[in-house]
Design an enzyme around this catalytic site. Structure first.
Site, PDB file in Angstrom:
ATOM      1  N   ASP A  21       0.789  -1.364  -0.279  1.00 42.75           N
ATOM      2  CA  ASP A  21       0.075   0.316  -0.092  1.00 42.75           C
ATOM      3  C   ASP A  21       0.781   1.277  -0.194  1.00 42.75           C
ATOM      4  O   ASP A  21       2.003   1.210   0.140  1.00 42.75           O
ATOM      5  CB  ASP A  21      -0.658  -0.189   1.491  1.00 42.75           C
ATOM      6  CG  ASP A  21      -2.094   0.709   1.230  1.00 42.75           C
ATOM      7  OD1 ASP A  21      -2.105   1.073  -0.242  1.00 42.75           O
ATOM      8  OD2 ASP A  21      -2.785   1.706   2.032  1.00 42.75           O
ATOM      9  N   ASN A  29     -10.800  -2.944  -6.031  1.00 46.84           N
ATOM     10  CA  ASN A  29      -9.716  -2.104  -6.997  1.00 46.84           C
ATOM     11  C   ASN A  29     -10.446  -1.724  -8.387  1.00 46.84           C
ATOM     12  O   ASN A  29     -10.084  -0.312  -8.638  1.00 46.84           O
ATOM     13  CB  ASN A  29      -8.573  -3.077  -6.810  1.00 46.84           C
ATOM     14  CG  ASN A  29      -7.584  -2.363  -5.393  1.00 46.84           C
ATOM     15  OD1 ASN A  29      -6.638  -2.990  -5.521  1.00 46.84           O
ATOM     16  ND2 ASN A  29      -8.269  -1.192  -5.380  1.00 46.84           N
TER      17      ASN A  29
HETATM   18  C1  FPP Z   1      -1.179  -0.085  -3.726  1.00 49.58           C
HETATM   19  O1  FPP Z   1      -1.133   1.306  -3.862  1.00 49.58           O
HETATM   20  C2  FPP Z   1      -1.165  -0.807  -4.868  1.00 49.58           C
HETATM   21  C3  FPP Z   1      -1.968  -1.041  -5.938  1.00 49.58           C
HETATM   22  C4  FPP Z   1      -3.258  -1.566  -5.991  1.00 49.58           C
HETATM   23  C5  FPP Z   1      -1.464  -2.040  -6.868  1.00 49.58           C
HETATM   24  C6  FPP Z   1       0.267  -2.512  -5.951  1.00 49.58           C
HETATM   25  C7  FPP Z   1       0.565  -4.007  -7.753  1.00 49.58           C
HETATM   26  C8  FPP Z   1       2.502  -3.766  -7.882  1.00 49.58           C
HETATM   27  C9  FPP Z   1       2.954  -2.613  -6.949  1.00 49.58           C
HETATM   28  C10 FPP Z   1       2.783  -4.041  -9.182  1.00 49.58           C
HETATM   29  C11 FPP Z   1       2.783  -5.712  -8.586  1.00 49.58           C
HETATM   30  C12 FPP Z   1       2.945  -5.651 -10.168  1.00 49.58           C
HETATM   31  C13 FPP Z   1       2.787  -7.029 -10.349  1.00 49.58           C
HETATM   32  C14 FPP Z   1       3.140  -8.345 -12.426  1.00 49.58           C
HETATM   33  C15 FPP Z   1       2.737  -8.516  -9.774  1.00 49.58           C
HETATM   34  P1  FPP Z   1      -2.048   2.130  -3.553  1.00 49.58           P
HETATM   35  O2  FPP Z   1      -2.256   2.791  -4.967  1.00 49.58           O
HETATM   36  O3  FPP Z   1      -3.743   2.082  -3.419  1.00 49.58           O
HETATM   37  O4  FPP Z   1      -1.841   3.769  -3.081  1.00 49.58           O
HETATM   38  P2  FPP Z   1      -2.442   5.133  -2.071  1.00 49.58           P
HETATM   39  O5  FPP Z   1      -3.155   4.129  -1.042  1.00 49.58           O
HETATM   40  O6  FPP Z   1      -1.157   5.816  -1.846  1.00 49.58           O
HETATM   41  O7  FPP Z   1      -3.377   5.508  -3.344  1.00 49.58           O
END
Ligand code: FPP
Length: 249
Positions: free
Chosen positions: A29, A77
């Site tokens: 996160d 999501n």
């Molecule tokens: C959460 O941060 C992150 C995600 C929803 C995506 C995570 C995915 C990756 C790191 C890529 C993984 C790739 C592979 C191929 C497995 P957020 O967007 O919720 O951050 P925020 O809470 O600060 O808005």
């Protein structure tokens, strides 16, 4: 004299090899906040998040941790802006395509869990291909929860079990926690010993609800793109200080 690498390739001396978690799970996160804090688009945070993930996988492998499971995309999501959802799907596919040779070379067994049938067709094909090619690899079991929801996983298991009862193949008396475990998407990896969540949120967000019953939970304010080896080392130190009692005294 050869320079000592800056990264901690070997298990740090203050960690006890015998008491490492066998299976680590991570809620990745804070990508969006990481980017926002730098005046960058959220997608840059996700791109950096991939680098963090690659490094964590390598670190788990270097330090002898048998399984890593990460939450890449939840069933909730889909409610994000369409541009971001499309970017994430494209990113997963691109990363898989570009990293497959390395996963093979590093003997990683990759698995995807979740409702994969609702993902874009081309991504499903990459997922299939990567799982098939790496299925006999043994260095580390890497599971990516994609379009995953813990409640849905439990409902799916119940349906599956109910169907077997209906067909007369299963006696309801035989349903116990071990049997239930075997009907989860994660039946072959076991429960996480340690669940890490970055960005300071004190929630489990529908991740591995059944499997984390006795996991140790470690929450750090560090945002996912900044979760490096030193941070993981801290998480493992905290884990080794815990007294796991599994409900006993
Ligand atoms: C959460 O941060 C992150 C995600 C929803 C995506 C995570 C995915 C990756 C790191 C890529 C993984 C790739 C592979 C191929 C497995 P957020 O967007 O919720 O951050 P925020 O809470 O600060 O808005």
């Amino acid at each position: 004299m050869s320079a000592k690498p800056m990264t901690l390739q070997e298990l740090p001396a203050d960690l006890d090899r015998e008491r490492l978690p066998r299976h680590v799970a991570a809620i990745m996160d804070g990508n969006g906040r990481w980017a926002k804090g730098r005046g960058l688009p959220r997608i840059v945070g996700h791109q950096r998040g991939v680098d963090t993930l690659k490094e964590l996988l390598r670190c788990c492998k270097d330090w002898g941790i048998a399984a890593l499971t990460v939450y890449a995309f939840s069933t909730e999501n889909w409610g994000r802006p369409l541009d971001e959802v499309n970017f994430l799907m494209m990113l997963f596919e691109r990363v898989l395509r570009q990293q497959l040779d390395e996963l093979i070379a590093e003997e990683v067994k990759i698995r995807f869990v979740g409702n994969l049938a609702s993902l874009p067709e081309s991504l499903q094909q990459e997922i299939e291909r990567s799982m098939e090619i790496t299925r006999h690899n043994t260095s580390i079991q890497f599971t990516v929860a994609t379009n995953y929801g813990g409640r849905q996983e439990i409902v799916d298991a119940c349906r599956n079990i109910a169907q077997q009862v209906k067909e007369g193949k299963l006696d309801p008396e035989a349903i116990d926690t071990n049997l239930f475990d075997r009907h989860l998407y994660t039946s072959d990896i076991g429960d996480p010993d340690l669940l890490v969540r970055t960005s300071g949120e004190m929630r489990v967000s529908n991740f591995l609800l059944w499997q984390i019953a006795y996991s140790e939970i470690y929450v750090t304010p560090t945002l996912w793109p900044d979760f490096d080896r030193a941070e993981f080392h801290r998480a493992l130190c905290a884990y080794q200080q815990r007294n796991r009692r599994f409900g006993k005294v």
